[in-house]
Design a protein around this motif. Structure first.
Motif, PDB file in Angstrom:
ATOM      1  N   GLU A  15       0.836  -1.203   0.000  1.00  0.00           N
ATOM      2  CA  GLU A  15       0.000   0.000   0.000  1.00  0.00           C
ATOM      3  C   GLU A  15       0.871   1.253   0.000  1.00  0.00           C
ATOM      4  O   GLU A  15       0.563   2.241  -0.688  1.00  0.00           O
ATOM      5  CB  GLU A  15      -0.933  -0.002   1.207  1.00  0.00           C
ATOM      6  CG  GLU A  15      -1.910   1.168   1.205  1.00  0.00           C
ATOM      7  CD  GLU A  15      -2.928   1.094   2.334  1.00  0.00           C
ATOM      8  OE1 GLU A  15      -3.664   2.094   2.510  1.00  0.00           O
ATOM      9  OE2 GLU A  15      -2.997   0.063   3.035  1.00  0.00           O
ATOM     10  N   ALA A  16       1.976   1.202   0.747  1.00  0.00           N
ATOM     11  CA  ALA A  16       2.913   2.326   0.756  1.00  0.00           C
ATOM     12  C   ALA A  16       3.458   2.598  -0.642  1.00  0.00           C
ATOM     13  O   ALA A  16       3.590   3.756  -1.065  1.00  0.00           O
ATOM     14  CB  ALA A  16       4.066   2.045   1.722  1.00  0.00           C
ATOM     15  N   GLY A  17       3.753   1.526  -1.372  1.00  0.00           N
ATOM     16  CA  GLY A  17       4.252   1.684  -2.729  1.00  0.00           C
ATOM     17  C   GLY A  17       3.259   2.370  -3.636  1.00  0.00           C
ATOM     18  O   GLY A  17       3.622   3.218  -4.466  1.00  0.00           O
ATOM     19  N   PRO A 120       9.047  -0.485  -4.871  1.00  0.00           N
ATOM     20  CA  PRO A 120       7.884  -0.562  -5.762  1.00  0.00           C
ATOM     21  C   PRO A 120       8.210  -0.273  -7.217  1.00  0.00           C
ATOM     22  O   PRO A 120       7.582  -0.843  -8.117  1.00  0.00           O
ATOM     23  CB  PRO A 120       6.919   0.464  -5.174  1.00  0.00           C
ATOM     24  CG  PRO A 120       7.750   1.374  -4.343  1.00  0.00           C
ATOM     25  CD  PRO A 120       8.874   0.540  -3.835  1.00  0.00           C
ATOM     26  N   ARG A 121       9.159   0.618  -7.482  1.00  0.00           N
ATOM     27  CA  ARG A 121       9.502   0.937  -8.866  1.00  0.00           C
ATOM     28  C   ARG A 121      10.273  -0.192  -9.547  1.00  0.00           C
ATOM     29  O   ARG A 121      10.363  -0.230 -10.771  1.00  0.00           O
ATOM     30  CB  ARG A 121      10.326   2.230  -8.923  1.00  0.00           C
ATOM     31  CG  ARG A 121       9.571   3.482  -8.522  1.00  0.00           C
ATOM     32  CD  ARG A 121       8.552   3.870  -9.564  1.00  0.00           C
ATOM     33  NE  ARG A 121       7.932   5.181  -9.274  1.00  0.00           N
ATOM     34  CZ  ARG A 121       6.860   5.632  -9.877  1.00  0.00           C
ATOM     35  NH1 ARG A 121       6.260   4.911 -10.804  1.00  0.00           N
ATOM     36  NH2 ARG A 121       6.368   6.814  -9.558  1.00  0.00           N
ATOM     37  N   ARG A 122      10.834  -1.091  -8.752  1.00  0.00           N
ATOM     38  CA  ARG A 122      11.571  -2.224  -9.311  1.00  0.00           C
ATOM     39  C   ARG A 122      10.855  -3.555  -9.082  1.00  0.00           C
ATOM     40  O   ARG A 122      11.379  -4.612  -9.441  1.00  0.00           O
ATOM     41  CB  ARG A 122      12.981  -2.288  -8.704  1.00  0.00           C
ATOM     42  CG  ARG A 122      13.855  -1.110  -9.094  1.00  0.00           C
ATOM     43  CD  ARG A 122      15.310  -1.371  -8.814  1.00  0.00           C
ATOM     44  NE  ARG A 122      16.150  -0.353  -9.443  1.00  0.00           N
ATOM     45  CZ  ARG A 122      17.451  -0.487  -9.638  1.00  0.00           C
ATOM     46  NH1 ARG A 122      18.071  -1.600  -9.272  1.00  0.00           N
ATOM     47  NH2 ARG A 122      18.146   0.476 -10.203  1.00  0.00           N
ATOM     48  N   ASN A 123       9.693  -3.483  -8.466  1.00  0.00           N
ATOM     49  CA  ASN A 123       8.909  -4.685  -8.170  1.00  0.00           C
ATOM     50  C   ASN A 123       9.744  -5.726  -7.443  1.00  0.00           C
ATOM     51  O   ASN A 123       9.752  -6.914  -7.788  1.00  0.00           O
ATOM     52  CB  ASN A 123       8.322  -5.287  -9.455  1.00  0.00           C
ATOM     53  CG  ASN A 123       7.285  -6.365  -9.166  1.00  0.00           C
ATOM     54  OD1 ASN A 123       6.594  -6.306  -8.158  1.00  0.00           O
ATOM     55  ND2 ASN A 123       7.201  -7.357 -10.034  1.00  0.00           N
ATOM     56  N   ARG A 124      10.447  -5.306  -6.406  1.00  0.00           N
ATOM     57  CA  ARG A 124      11.256  -6.212  -5.601  1.00  0.00           C
ATOM     58  C   ARG A 124      10.734  -6.204  -4.170  1.00  0.00           C
ATOM     59  O   ARG A 124      10.783  -5.177  -3.495  1.00  0.00           O
ATOM     60  CB  ARG A 124      12.735  -5.820  -5.638  1.00  0.00           C
ATOM     61  CG  ARG A 124      13.348  -5.966  -7.016  1.00  0.00           C
ATOM     62  CD  ARG A 124      14.822  -5.662  -7.019  1.00  0.00           C
ATOM     63  NE  ARG A 124      15.369  -5.764  -8.361  1.00  0.00           N
ATOM     64  CZ  ARG A 124      16.637  -5.527  -8.676  1.00  0.00           C
ATOM     65  NH1 ARG A 124      17.497  -5.162  -7.735  1.00  0.00           N
ATOM     66  NH2 ARG A 124      17.054  -5.632  -9.927  1.00  0.00           N
ATOM     67  N   LEU A 125      10.257  -7.355  -3.725  1.00  0.00           N
ATOM     68  CA  LEU A 125       9.702  -7.498  -2.387  1.00  0.00           C
ATOM     69  C   LEU A 125      10.550  -8.512  -1.626  1.00  0.00           C
ATOM     70  O   LEU A 125      10.467  -9.724  -1.856  1.00  0.00           O
ATOM     71  CB  LEU A 125       8.249  -7.963  -2.453  1.00  0.00           C
ATOM     72  CG  LEU A 125       7.524  -8.139  -1.118  1.00  0.00           C
ATOM     73  CD1 LEU A 125       7.306  -6.785  -0.440  1.00  0.00           C
ATOM     74  CD2 LEU A 125       6.186  -8.854  -1.319  1.00  0.00           C
ATOM     75  N   TYR A 126      11.390  -7.995  -0.747  1.00  0.00           N
ATOM     76  CA  TYR A 126      12.236  -8.833   0.100  1.00  0.00           C
ATOM     77  C   TYR A 126      11.517  -9.023   1.433  1.00  0.00           C
ATOM     78  O   TYR A 126      11.095  -8.036   2.052  1.00  0.00           O
ATOM     79  CB  TYR A 126      13.578  -8.153   0.365  1.00  0.00           C
ATOM     80  CG  TYR A 126      14.422  -7.861  -0.851  1.00  0.00           C
ATOM     81  CD1 TYR A 126      15.428  -8.749  -1.252  1.00  0.00           C
ATOM     82  CD2 TYR A 126      14.257  -6.690  -1.586  1.00  0.00           C
ATOM     83  CE1 TYR A 126      16.230  -8.469  -2.357  1.00  0.00           C
ATOM     84  CE2 TYR A 126      15.052  -6.406  -2.686  1.00  0.00           C
ATOM     85  CZ  TYR A 126      16.034  -7.299  -3.062  1.00  0.00           C
ATOM     86  OH  TYR A 126      16.831  -7.013  -4.156  1.00  0.00           O
ATOM     87  N   VAL A 127      11.387 -10.254   1.896  1.00  0.00           N
ATOM     88  CA  VAL A 127      10.693 -10.494   3.160  1.00  0.00           C
ATOM     89  C   VAL A 127      11.419 -11.560   3.964  1.00  0.00           C
ATOM     90  O   VAL A 127      12.122 -12.418   3.417  1.00  0.00           O
ATOM     91  CB  VAL A 127       9.217 -10.912   2.951  1.00  0.00           C
ATOM     92  CG1 VAL A 127       8.495  -9.932   2.046  1.00  0.00           C
ATOM     93  CG2 VAL A 127       9.113 -12.312   2.395  1.00  0.00           C
ATOM     94  N   ALA A 128      11.225 -11.506   5.274  1.00  0.00           N
ATOM     95  CA  ALA A 128      11.783 -12.536   6.151  1.00  0.00           C
ATOM     96  C   ALA A 128      10.971 -12.594   7.433  1.00  0.00           C
ATOM     97  O   ALA A 128      10.443 -11.585   7.911  1.00  0.00           O
ATOM     98  CB  ALA A 128      13.248 -12.257   6.478  1.00  0.00           C
ATOM     99  N   SER A 129      10.883 -13.799   7.980  1.00  0.00           N
ATOM    100  CA  SER A 129      10.289 -14.034   9.288  1.00  0.00           C
ATOM    101  C   SER A 129      11.276 -14.879  10.080  1.00  0.00           C
ATOM    102  O   SER A 129      11.927 -15.776   9.516  1.00  0.00           O
ATOM    103  CB  SER A 129       8.952 -14.756   9.138  1.00  0.00           C
ATOM    104  OG  SER A 129       8.314 -14.918  10.382  1.00  0.00           O
ATOM    105  N   LYS A 130      11.417 -14.605  11.345  1.00  0.00           N
ATOM    106  CA  LYS A 130      12.414 -15.288  12.161  1.00  0.00           C
ATOM    107  C   LYS A 130      12.267 -16.802  12.071  1.00  0.00           C
ATOM    108  O   LYS A 130      11.199 -17.359  12.319  1.00  0.00           O
ATOM    109  CB  LYS A 130      12.280 -14.846  13.622  1.00  0.00           C
ATOM    110  CG  LYS A 130      13.299 -15.479  14.555  1.00  0.00           C
ATOM    111  CD  LYS A 130      13.107 -14.998  15.980  1.00  0.00           C
ATOM    112  CE  LYS A 130      14.072 -15.704  16.927  1.00  0.00           C
ATOM    113  NZ  LYS A 130      13.846 -15.275  18.338  1.00  0.00           N
TER     114      LYS A 130
END
Length: 263
Positions: A15-17, A120-130
């Motif tokens: 949503e921020a993107g 958002p401009r590069r469509n890169r979503l990096y995510v991690a959960s412990k």
């Protein structure tokens, strides 16, 4: 709860993107913060307003630390805290570049447990959960396996290569740079670079999300003295960051000069 927290951050980052992309950074209203703290745009503030409103409504018992919100001591009473940089790389945003990111993290007892870095401009979503690994657009991340510091591909700004900061001659890195600290951490987690470091005092919101993404991708992280990164401090500045696979991380930390000499 971790899975729910991570999904909350993913939804908020996306949503921020959408909000940030409504603005042309080159034309956005821009102000300069006091004491040389850098620029802030109307896009930063719009993103921050949405994040603070929606994330705090979803988790009213979590504390709040954001670059664009007035800080206070109340967050220190919370077991969990949001650590947010609405737009990391604001100067890049103003220049019309696409290398800025939204950096969102949740820390519990000083350790980040859920993290998102979104470009958002590069469509890169990096995510991690412990304990659950790290991904880029759902593909698993793994740090590089290069074991030699000399000649390594390292994201580092010129001031960190000052000879006074190293025990001997500064390492012969192949130097790269990106304006967003969050993006630098993500690129190392991705294995695109062998390491990244900054030796200046570093705001928690710049590196909190990246710390977990790096560690879940197999990296070792620390401050410039080799100490673990602990978040939600009364003064939300850390003594820099060094991040790399464990072998190169140990070599870099071993090559850095003691703090008193660097002063």
């Amino acid at each position: 709860m971790q899975a729910a927290d991570l999904q909350l951050l993913i939804d908020a980052a996306q949503e921020a993107g959408e909000i940030a992309k409504r603005y042309d950074g080159r034309q956005a209203k821009t102000w300069h913060k006091p004491e040389g703290a850098g620029p802030v745009t109307e896009a930063d503030l719009a993103v921050n307003d949405m994040l603070e409103r929606e994330l705090r409504a979803a988790r009213p018992n979590y504390g709040w630390l954001s670059e664009e919100s007035l800080d206070g001591s109340d967050r220190l009473k919370n077991d969990r805290v949001f650590i947010i940089d609405p737009i990391d790389g604001t100067r890049s945003f103003i220049e019309g570049s696409d290398t800025w990111a939204h950096s969102l993290a949740i820390a519990e007892a000083g350790e980040v447990t859920a993290a998102v870095i979104y470009l958002p401009r590069r469509n890169r979503l990096y995510v991690a959960s412990k304990g659950q690994g790290a991904t880029l657009n759902t593909e698993p991340l793994q740090v590089s396996t290069n074991a030699v510091m000399q000649g390594a591909d390292v994201l580092v700004a010129r001031p960190a290569m000052d000879a006074a900061l190293w025990k001997e001659t500064p390492p012969d890195f192949k130097r790269g740079y990106r304006p967003s600290l969050a993006y630098r951490t993500a690129l190392v987690a991705q294995g695109r670079f062998d390491a990244m470091l900054t030796l200046r005092p570093t705001w928690e919101w710049d590196i909190a999300a990246g710390d977990l993404i790096l560690r879940e991708a197999g990296a070792a992280t620390s401050d410039r003295h080799g100490a673990p990164l602990i978040f939600n401090n009364a003064d939300p500045r850390l003594a820099g960051i060094v991040a790399a696979n464990p072998r190169i991380h140990a070599q870099i930390c071993g090559a850095l000069a003691p703090h008193d000499r660097a002063q």
